[in-house]
Scaffold this active site. Structure first.
Site, short mmCIF file in Angstrom:
data_model
loop_
_atom_site.label_atom_id
_atom_site.label_comp_id
_atom_site.label_asym_id
_atom_site.label_seq_id
_atom_site.Cartn_x
_atom_site.Cartn_y
_atom_site.Cartn_z
N ARG A 128 0.85 -1.19 0.00
CA ARG A 128 0.00 0.00 0.00
C ARG A 128 0.88 1.23 0.00
O ARG A 128 1.75 1.36 0.88
CB ARG A 128 -0.92 0.03 1.25
N GLU A 144 4.81 7.05 2.44
CA GLU A 144 5.66 5.85 2.53
C GLU A 144 5.05 4.74 1.68
O GLU A 144 3.90 4.81 1.28
CB GLU A 144 5.78 5.38 3.98
N ASN A 146 4.30 0.83 1.95
CA ASN A 146 4.24 -0.28 2.90
C ASN A 146 4.25 -1.59 2.12
O ASN A 146 3.42 -1.79 1.24
CB ASN A 146 2.95 -0.20 3.73
N SER A 151 -2.53 -2.77 6.49
CA SER A 151 -3.85 -2.87 7.13
C SER A 151 -4.95 -2.38 6.22
O SER A 151 -4.72 -1.61 5.29
CB SER A 151 -3.86 -1.98 8.39
N LYS A 323 12.04 2.77 5.14
CA LYS A 323 12.18 4.19 4.82
C LYS A 323 13.60 4.50 4.35
O LYS A 323 13.81 5.43 3.59
CB LYS A 323 11.77 5.02 6.03
N LYS A 377 11.51 10.73 10.58
CA LYS A 377 10.67 9.53 10.62
C LYS A 377 11.53 8.33 11.00
O LYS A 377 12.62 8.14 10.47
CB LYS A 377 10.04 9.30 9.24
N GLU A 381 8.42 0.31 11.47
CA GLU A 381 7.02 0.53 11.19
C GLU A 381 6.32 1.06 12.44
O GLU A 381 6.66 0.69 13.56
CB GLU A 381 6.36 -0.79 10.79
N GLY A 382 5.36 1.90 12.20
CA GLY A 382 4.49 2.23 13.33
C GLY A 382 4.99 3.39 14.15
O GLY A 382 4.24 4.10 14.74
N ARG A 475 -7.61 7.58 5.02
CA ARG A 475 -7.62 7.73 6.48
C ARG A 475 -7.67 9.22 6.82
O ARG A 475 -6.95 10.01 6.22
CB ARG A 475 -6.36 7.11 7.10
N1 LIG Z 1 -2.59 -4.74 13.52
C1 LIG Z 1 -1.81 -4.90 12.33
C2 LIG Z 1 -1.21 -3.53 11.97
C3 LIG Z 1 -0.21 -3.70 10.88
C4 LIG Z 1 0.37 -2.34 10.52
O1 LIG Z 1 0.68 -1.52 11.38
N2 LIG Z 1 0.46 -2.09 9.23
C5 LIG Z 1 0.98 -0.80 8.75
C6 LIG Z 1 1.90 -1.00 7.60
S1 LIG Z 1 3.30 -1.89 8.17
C7 LIG Z 1 -0.23 -0.01 8.37
O2 LIG Z 1 -0.94 -0.35 7.44
N3 LIG Z 1 -0.45 1.04 9.18
C8 LIG Z 1 -1.60 1.84 9.03
C9 LIG Z 1 -2.61 1.31 9.99
C10 LIG Z 1 -3.32 2.40 10.78
O3 LIG Z 1 -3.52 3.50 10.26
O4 LIG Z 1 -3.69 2.09 11.91
C11 LIG Z 1 -2.70 -5.41 11.19
O5 LIG Z 1 -3.66 -4.72 10.87
O6 LIG Z 1 -2.37 -6.44 10.64
MG LIG Z 2 4.08 2.21 7.44
#
Ligand SMILES: N[C@H](CCC(=O)N[C@@H](CS)C(=O)NCCC(=O)O)C(=O)O
Ligand SMILES: [Mg+2]
Length: 499
Positions: A128, A144, A146, A151, A323, A377, A381-382, A475
């Site tokens: 994504r 970024e 991913n 998710s 990154k 940054k 992740e996260g 989002r």
């Molecule tokens: N709980 C795990 C979360 C997996 C996760 O954090 N993925 C990153 C890309 S690495 C991501 O997409 N972050 C945006 C999600 C947001 O805005 O909350 C899952 O859903 O499998």
């Molecule tokens: Mg990310």
């Protein structure tokens, strides 16, 4: 709309900051002029609809909601109406998806660019790419890319359907057309890619293994994808089963085995779990340092990596999405190493925001002069961005100097990976008034939005089986929050109204 009795619904809470709200820049959201009862009815319908259609997450107030399906569910946070978004930018983001898919694959094959990791014959990427529309430059800029555990391919699809349903009922009153919400194919196309990868592995008895976290309140997003892969896509249903394990379970019970078969010339390393062959490993964990609390989890990841099972992502796809690689790709003449088509290179370069490593003393100097134009940054992740503007000048200098000399991040006395930061041009997305639904209550506030475009890539040796854009995720979060995403409790799931 038909008055369906006086269902008790969430109140639209006036945020005290509403006095003197800036002129609404986004007519789509200008519900101020809409009859209060109508808004109440929409809120109520949206809450019922989301509950009936599986737009749900585990409730953080219920202890077992991240472990036991069906326990402690609450509607996923969502925006009451979609964000109006210029069609030209949406099309530009969609066009970039197959190019970024190809770029990840090419980078993953360049062993020395990724320091040694190379890849297998069958490669599956479910990516994504996240963007913001920069108000200053009027450019769509990538936040970024991913390449692991992306998710919301499941819930994102459902939010688009929620908004379409609301505009079918209320569009006339709001002067809005439900057909302006683009179809969202993320869950079905990702499911298709997963099922095609299973087919390509060509072992009807093999299973798809999902690697998940032990506490997962976003499990329904994962189940939506898995259930679609199982039942929506034409594969031999009798065999393909999906099992979900955490990294610890995988190695803790010594279920995970590498069975080596064949002769000296062709040794096949089958991944087996509890005696069953695994064809596809789909990671929805393994992206954060906390996913590897002990050596066992590292060994489990290594075992999977050494096997012939199709990893989504492989370690090289995973690394291609860091990154640091994003920052390397932004350097002059680097894209030319991986992409042939000049137009594609130009399209990718056009969406790159400024990205620098902290050992670039010239840019660090500029960041100290104008901290409001930069963010730091973290690699992992996260982790949320650090807005230099939020630091006092001396701390900003200290922080930048410390990190630029490879020192530890002075914020957290964490381990060295916390110090792996990159410096990024700060992007200024436009604000708009949004109605954010969380825990049954509708909050009105100024918000900014981030567009994610999903891309699926499946390749077997020289044959590219899939390389496509697969739907989107919008989002939306209150503009005053610097922090991250939906799971973190700051953003809500949204969709798009093309203008
Ligand atoms: N709980 C795990 C979360 C997996 C996760 O954090 N993925 C990153 C890309 S690495 C991501 O997409 N972050 C945006 C999600 C947001 O805005 O909350 C899952 O859903 O499998
Ligand atoms: Mg990310």
């Amino acid at each position: 709309p038909s008055k369906v009795g006086t269902l008790k619904c969430g109140k639209v809470r006036q945020m005290e900051s509403q006095e003197g709200v800036a002129a609404i820049t986004n007519p789509m959201r200008d519900l101020e002029t809409v009859d209060e009862d109508l808004v109440q009815q929409m809120v109520c319908d949206a809450l019922v609809w989301s509950s009936l259609h599986g737009l749900v997450v585990g409730d953080k107030n219920v202890q077992r909601s991240g472990r036991t399906p069906g326990v402690g569910m609450v509607h996923a946070p969502f925006a009451l109406l979609p964000l109006s978004f210029p069609e030209s930018y949406y099309s530009q983001a969609c066009e970039l998806a197959p190019i970024f898919n190809e770029l990840v694959d090419r980078v993953s094959l360049d062993g020395n660019f990724l320091q040694g990791f190379t890849d297998q014959d069958i490669r599956l990427g479910l990516h994504r790419s996240d963007y913001m529309l920069d108000e200053h430059t009027k450019l769509l800029l990538q936040i970024e890319l991913n390449t692991i555990s992306c998710s919301f391919p499941g819930l994102g699809t459902i939010v688009s359907e929620l908004h379409r349903s609301l505009l079918i009922h209320y569009g006339e009153h709001l002067g809005l057309d439900s057909k302006k919400i683009p179809g969202n194919s993320s869950v079905s196309r990702f499911a298709e890619a997963m099922a095609k990868a299973w087919t390509e592995y060509n072992n009807p008895r093999a299973v798809v293994m999902v690697v998940a976290q032990s506490e997962e309140r976003n499990m329904y997003d994962q189940h939506w994808l898995c259930s679609k892969a199982l039942y929506k896509v034409h594969i031999q249903l009798s065999f393909l089963s999906l099992i979900t394990h955490t990294m610890l379970q995988l190695f803790g019970k010594h279920w995970l085995k590498l069975i080596c078969k064949g002769n000296y010339f062709l040794m096949e390393h089958f991944l087996c779990i509890g005696g069953q062959a695994v064809s596809v490993v789909y990671f929805r964990a393994g992206y954060a340092p906390t996913d590897y609390p002990s050596e066992s989890e590292w060994r489990a990841r290594l075992l999977m990596e050494q096997s012939s099972a199709i990893k989504c992502p492989s370690i090289s796809y995973h690394l291609a999405g860091t990154k640091k690689i994003q920052q390397e790709l932004a350097k002059p003449n680097v894209l030319e190493r991986f992409l042939d088509n000049k137009e594609d290179i130009a399209k990718v370069r056009k969406c790159f925001a400024g990205l620098w490593s902290l050992d670039d003393s010239e840019i660090v100097g500029k960041a100290i002069e104008r901290p409001e134009l930069y963010v730091m940054k973290p690699q992992r992740e996260g982790g949320g961005p650090i807005f230099l503007i939020s630091l006092c000048h001396s701390f900003c200098c200290l922080q930048l100097y410390t990190l630029s000399t490879g020192g530890n991040n002075v914020f957290e006395q964490g381990s060295e990976e916390d110090a792996a930061y990159i410096l990024m041009q700060r992007i200024f997305p436009s604000e708009s008034l949004a109605y954010l639904m969380r825990d049954g209550v509708c909050h009105k506030d100024q918000a900014i939005s981030e567009l994610g475009i999903y891309g699926a890539y499946l390749r077997n040796k020289d044959k590219v089986i899939m390389n496509e854009q697969c739907g989107y995720l919008m989002r939306t979060k209150i503009s005053s929050s610097n922090e991250g995403g939906v799971a973190a409790g700051f953003a809500v799931l949204d969709s798009i109204y093309l203008t």
